[in-house]
Scaffold this motif. Structure first.
Motif, PDB file in Angstrom:
ATOM      1  N   PRO A   1       0.749  -1.201  -0.134  1.00  0.00           N
ATOM      2  CA  PRO A   1       0.021   0.110   0.127  1.00  0.00           C
ATOM      3  C   PRO A   1       0.881   1.394   0.004  1.00  0.00           C
ATOM      4  N   ASN A   2       0.157   2.426  -0.163  1.00  0.00           N
ATOM      5  CA  ASN A   2       0.795   3.692  -0.211  1.00  0.00           C
ATOM      6  C   ASN A   2       1.302   4.014   1.207  1.00  0.00           C
ATOM      7  N   VAL A   3       2.328   4.758   1.337  1.00  0.00           N
ATOM      8  CA  VAL A   3       2.662   5.260   2.472  1.00  0.00           C
ATOM      9  C   VAL A   3       2.102   6.186   3.285  1.00  0.00           C
ATOM     10  N   GLU A   4       1.597   7.136   2.503  1.00  0.00           N
ATOM     11  CA  GLU A   4       0.606   8.115   2.999  1.00  0.00           C
ATOM     12  C   GLU A   4      -0.733   7.456   3.465  1.00  0.00           C
ATOM     13  N   PHE A   5      -1.335   6.567   2.652  1.00  0.00           N
ATOM     14  CA  PHE A   5      -2.457   5.813   3.215  1.00  0.00           C
ATOM     15  C   PHE A   5      -2.144   5.129   4.445  1.00  0.00           C
ATOM     16  N   GLY A   6      -0.841   4.459   4.762  1.00  0.00           N
ATOM     17  CA  GLY A   6      -0.633   3.953   6.012  1.00  0.00           C
ATOM     18  C   GLY A   6      -0.705   4.792   7.113  1.00  0.00           C
ATOM     19  N   SER A   7      -0.010   6.179   7.016  1.00  0.00           N
ATOM     20  CA  SER A   7       0.171   7.023   7.635  1.00  0.00           C
ATOM     21  C   SER A   7      -1.133   7.649   8.383  1.00  0.00           C
ATOM     22  N   MET A   8      -2.057   7.913   7.264  1.00  0.00           N
ATOM     23  CA  MET A   8      -3.519   8.530   7.684  1.00  0.00           C
ATOM     24  C   MET A   8      -4.237   7.264   8.385  1.00  0.00           C
ATOM     25  N   LEU A   9      -4.014   5.993   7.776  1.00  0.00           N
ATOM     26  CA  LEU A   9      -4.792   5.119   8.663  1.00  0.00           C
ATOM     27  C   LEU A   9      -4.341   4.924   9.938  1.00  0.00           C
ATOM     28  N   SER A  10      -3.016   5.006  10.326  1.00  0.00           N
ATOM     29  CA  SER A  10      -2.514   5.090  11.814  1.00  0.00           C
ATOM     30  C   SER A  10      -3.288   6.206  12.559  1.00  0.00           C
ATOM     31  N   VAL A  11      -3.165   7.460  12.008  1.00  0.00           N
ATOM     32  CA  VAL A  11      -3.610   8.457  12.875  1.00  0.00           C
ATOM     33  C   VAL A  11      -5.033   8.383  12.920  1.00  0.00           C
TER      34      VAL A  11
END
Length: 80
Positions: free
Chosen positions: A1-11
């Motif tokens: 997956p996209n790194v930005e998506f992972g970051s947003m999902l974590s937040v």
């Protein structure tokens, strides 16, 4: 997956966990003031959605504004 998506999902996930423990940790005496604040936030979200619906640059933004307005209105009317 996209790194930005992972970051947003974590937040998003951490915000959900923090919100859950915050709401369930509130004493019963503070319930009414807390609900008043959340209704005020929903009011601001409804106004923001109306502004977005009026000045939407594309149809998807218009749809998101309509959804935000609808959900905020349901929350406000259900809170009273």
């Amino acid at each position: 997956p996209n790194v930005e998506f992972g970051s947003m999902l974590s937040v998003f996930s951490l915000a959900g966990v923090c919100g859950y423990y915050t709401v369930w940790g509130v004493a019963h005496a503070l319930h009414s003031p807390l609900m008043a604040v959340t209704n005020a936030i929903s009011g601001m979200t409804a106004v923001g959605g109306l502004v977005l619906m009026n000045h939407a640059p594309n149809p998807s933004a218009h749809l998101l504004g309509a959804g935000a307005t609808l959900i905020s209105t349901v929350n406000i009317s259900g809170g009273f």
